[in-house]
Design an enzyme around this catalytic site. Sequence first.
Site, PDB file in Angstrom:
ATOM      1  N   ASP A   1       0.493   4.022   1.590  1.00  0.00           N
ATOM      2  CA  ASP A   1       0.450   4.903   2.768  1.00  0.00           C
ATOM      3  C   ASP A   1       0.982   4.253   4.033  1.00  0.00           C
ATOM      4  O   ASP A   1       0.768   4.773   5.124  1.00  0.00           O
ATOM      5  CB  ASP A   1      -0.994   5.390   2.990  1.00  0.00           C
TER       6      ASP A   1
ATOM      7  N   ASP B   1       0.840  -1.198   0.000  1.00  0.00           N
ATOM      8  CA  ASP B   1       0.000   0.000   0.000  1.00  0.00           C
ATOM      9  C   ASP B   1       0.874   1.248   0.000  1.00  0.00           C
ATOM     10  O   ASP B   1       2.005   1.231   0.505  1.00  0.00           O
ATOM     11  CB  ASP B   1      -0.917   0.013   1.237  1.00  0.00           C
TER      12      ASP B   1
ATOM     13  N   MET C   1       0.764   4.179   9.473  1.00  0.00           N
ATOM     14  CA  MET C   1      -0.086   4.493   8.320  1.00  0.00           C
ATOM     15  C   MET C   1      -0.270   6.006   8.297  1.00  0.00           C
ATOM     16  O   MET C   1      -0.601   6.608   9.317  1.00  0.00           O
ATOM     17  CB  MET C   1      -1.431   3.798   8.450  1.00  0.00           C
TER      18      MET C   1
ATOM     19  N   ARG D   1     -11.203   8.395   3.716  1.00  0.00           N
ATOM     20  CA  ARG D   1     -11.526   7.452   2.647  1.00  0.00           C
ATOM     21  C   ARG D   1     -11.514   8.178   1.302  1.00  0.00           C
ATOM     22  O   ARG D   1     -12.023   9.291   1.183  1.00  0.00           O
ATOM     23  CB  ARG D   1     -12.906   6.844   2.908  1.00  0.00           C
TER      24      ARG D   1
ATOM     25  N   TRP E   1     -13.762  -0.685  -1.428  1.00  0.00           N
ATOM     26  CA  TRP E   1     -12.920  -0.958  -0.262  1.00  0.00           C
ATOM     27  C   TRP E   1     -13.308  -2.265   0.460  1.00  0.00           C
ATOM     28  O   TRP E   1     -14.474  -2.508   0.698  1.00  0.00           O
ATOM     29  CB  TRP E   1     -13.008   0.221   0.724  1.00  0.00           C
TER      30      TRP E   1
ATOM     31  N   HIS F   1      -5.374   9.415   6.616  1.00  0.00           N
ATOM     32  CA  HIS F   1      -6.084   9.949   5.452  1.00  0.00           C
ATOM     33  C   HIS F   1      -7.564   9.602   5.573  1.00  0.00           C
ATOM     34  O   HIS F   1      -7.935   8.694   6.319  1.00  0.00           O
ATOM     35  CB  HIS F   1      -5.526   9.351   4.156  1.00  0.00           C
TER      36      HIS F   1
ATOM     37  N   GLU G   1     -10.651  -7.853   0.025  1.00  0.00           N
ATOM     38  CA  GLU G   1      -9.814  -8.542  -0.967  1.00  0.00           C
ATOM     39  C   GLU G   1      -8.561  -9.111  -0.306  1.00  0.00           C
ATOM     40  O   GLU G   1      -8.030 -10.134  -0.759  1.00  0.00           O
ATOM     41  CB  GLU G   1      -9.447  -7.596  -2.132  1.00  0.00           C
ATOM     42  N   ASP G   2      -8.123  -8.490   0.795  1.00  0.00           N
ATOM     43  CA  ASP G   2      -6.942  -9.011   1.503  1.00  0.00           C
ATOM     44  C   ASP G   2      -7.281 -10.292   2.276  1.00  0.00           C
ATOM     45  O   ASP G   2      -6.478 -11.228   2.327  1.00  0.00           O
ATOM     46  CB  ASP G   2      -6.315  -7.940   2.411  1.00  0.00           C
TER      47      ASP G   2
HETATM   48  N1  UDH Z   1      -5.452   3.505  -3.057  1.00  0.00           N
HETATM   49  C1  UDH Z   1      -5.080   4.618  -3.801  1.00  0.00           C
HETATM   50  N2  UDH Z   1      -6.028   5.520  -4.174  1.00  0.00           N
HETATM   51  C2  UDH Z   1      -7.342   5.365  -3.860  1.00  0.00           C
HETATM   52  C3  UDH Z   1      -7.712   4.241  -3.101  1.00  0.00           C
HETATM   53  C4  UDH Z   1      -6.753   3.335  -2.697  1.00  0.00           C
HETATM   54  O1  UDH Z   1      -3.902   4.809  -4.123  1.00  0.00           O
HETATM   55  O2  UDH Z   1      -8.146   6.217  -4.241  1.00  0.00           O
HETATM   56  C5  UDH Z   1      -4.445   2.459  -2.747  1.00  0.00           C
HETATM   57  C6  UDH Z   1      -3.325   2.919  -1.854  1.00  0.00           C
HETATM   58  O3  UDH Z   1      -2.172   2.182  -2.152  1.00  0.00           O
HETATM   59  C7  UDH Z   1      -3.855   2.557  -0.491  1.00  0.00           C
HETATM   60  C8  UDH Z   1      -4.517   1.216  -0.785  1.00  0.00           C
HETATM   61  O4  UDH Z   1      -5.059   1.373  -2.077  1.00  0.00           O
HETATM   62  O5  UDH Z   1      -2.840   2.463   0.449  1.00  0.00           O
HETATM   63  C9  UDH Z   1      -5.588   0.817   0.225  1.00  0.00           C
HETATM   64  O6  UDH Z   1      -6.631   1.775   0.273  1.00  0.00           O
HETATM   65  P1  UDH Z   1      -7.002   2.597   1.587  1.00  0.00           P
HETATM   66  O7  UDH Z   1      -5.777   3.286   2.064  1.00  0.00           O
HETATM   67  O8  UDH Z   1      -8.174   3.439   1.309  1.00  0.00           O
HETATM   68  O9  UDH Z   1      -7.419   1.469   2.580  1.00  0.00           O
HETATM   69  P2  UDH Z   1      -7.246   1.530   4.140  1.00  0.00           P
HETATM   70  O10 UDH Z   1      -7.917   0.316   4.669  1.00  0.00           O
HETATM   71  O11 UDH Z   1      -8.015   2.849   4.604  1.00  0.00           O
HETATM   72  O12 UDH Z   1      -5.818   1.754   4.460  1.00  0.00           O
HETATM   73  C10 UDH Z   1      -9.365   2.925   4.564  1.00  0.00           C
HETATM   74  C11 UDH Z   1      -9.787   4.388   4.689  1.00  0.00           C
HETATM   75  C12 UDH Z   1     -10.374   4.629   6.036  1.00  0.00           C
HETATM   76  C13 UDH Z   1     -10.500   6.076   6.328  1.00  0.00           C
HETATM   77  C14 UDH Z   1     -11.062   6.263   7.686  1.00  0.00           C
HETATM   78  C15 UDH Z   1     -10.914   7.670   8.128  1.00  0.00           C
HETATM   79  N3  UDH Z   1     -11.217   7.762   9.528  1.00  0.00           N
END
Ligand code: UDH
Length: 288
Positions: free
Chosen positions: A138, A136, A228, A233, A198, A231, A201-202
Site C-alpha cells: 500500500d 508493502d 500510503m 486495520r 501487527w 486503509h 517486526e520491522d
Molecule cells: N498486509 C496484507 N493484508 C493484511 C495485512 C497486511 O496484505 O491483511 C500486508 C500489506 O502488504 C501491508 C503490510 O502487510 O502493506 C503491512 O500491514 P499494514 O498495512 O496493516 O500495516 P501499516 O502499519 O498499517 O501500514 C496499520 C493499519 C493502521 C490502520 C489505522 C487506521 N486509522
Amino acid sequence: VTSSLTMNTTTMEYTLETCLEKPKHLIGLRLGNYSHVTKSELVDEYIEMEPGGHLRPQNCKPGQTVAIIIPYRNRSSHLHILLHNLIPFLTRQNVDVTFFVIEQAGNSTFNRGALFNVGFLEVEKFHRFDCYILHDVDIIPLNDHNLYRCSENPRHFAVAINKHNYKLHYESYFGGVVGLIREQYLQINGHSNLYIGWGTEDDDLLIRVRNKNLTMVRYDPLTARYDMIQHDRDVGNAENPMRLTLRKSAARRQDVEGLNTVTKHYQVLDMKLETLYTWITVSLNNSG
Ligand code: UDH
C-alpha cells in the site's frame, strides 16, 4: 530512444551497453496515480511484462537483477494501484525486476516477517537475484530518483510517508520498503518469524542489521517520498501484544530463529506465473 548498441568488431556482434546508474529520462517528484484499475486493464496496458511479472529494459543491460517481494492478503485494489505506479516508475529507472506476491492463505493471524522469509526462499528457487526489495502493498513511491537498486548497505527506502507528513516516522524506522543484497539477507538471518499480528517486526529487522555491523542507509526525504493508501486495520492483523517483549530479545534470537527456521512454519499451496507477477500462496503455522 537513444541507441546503446555497440558492435564488437572481432565477432561482428552487437551487444547492449550497461544501463546508466542514473538514467537520463527520470522525471523526479510527481503525484501518485490512485485511479481504480483492474488486473486485466494492467495486463492490457503493460504488454512488455514477461511471464511471472518480469520487466526489463530493452535498450541497455542492467547491472542487477531485482526481486520485489510483496507480503499479501486480501488487498487486490492496493496491489493493482501499486503495480500501476511501480511499472512505469521502474521502467524509467531501467530496472530488471520481477514481482513476487506472497499470499498468506486462510484466516490465521497475519505474519509479515515470516512471509518475507518464505518469499526469499521461494524466490531463490527461480533465480538468485542480486537485490531483494521487500515492499508493502500500500505504499507508492513518488520520486523516480528513489532508485530501486541495492548498494553495499541495506537501504530503508520508505523514508517520508504522507501518513507522517512526509517526515521520517522515528529515527530507527525500517518499515514499508527496504532493500538488501542477497548475501545481507542471509547474513542477518532474514526476519524474525515470531511477530504474529501487527507491529515491530520491522524494528527487529533493523536490530538484526545493526547487530551484524551493517549500516542502514537512506536517501533524503524528498527523494524517498511515498504515499500510503489509506486503509483501516485489516481483519486478522491485530496489534501483537507480545511485540515489545519480543523486541528485547531480538539480537539474542537472531541466529537461531528467522530465515533458517522458517521452513518448519509453512507450506506452499499454490504457485502461478502470471503476467504481472509470480503469485505464491502459502499456509503459515504460527506456532513459535
Ligand atoms: N498486509 C496484507 N493484508 C493484511 C495485512 C497486511 O496484505 O491483511 C500486508 C500489506 O502488504 C501491508 C503490510 O502487510 O502493506 C503491512 O500491514 P499494514 O498495512 O496493516 O500495516 P501499516 O502499519 O498499517 O501500514 C496499520 C493499519 C493502521 C490502520 C489505522 C487506521 N486509522
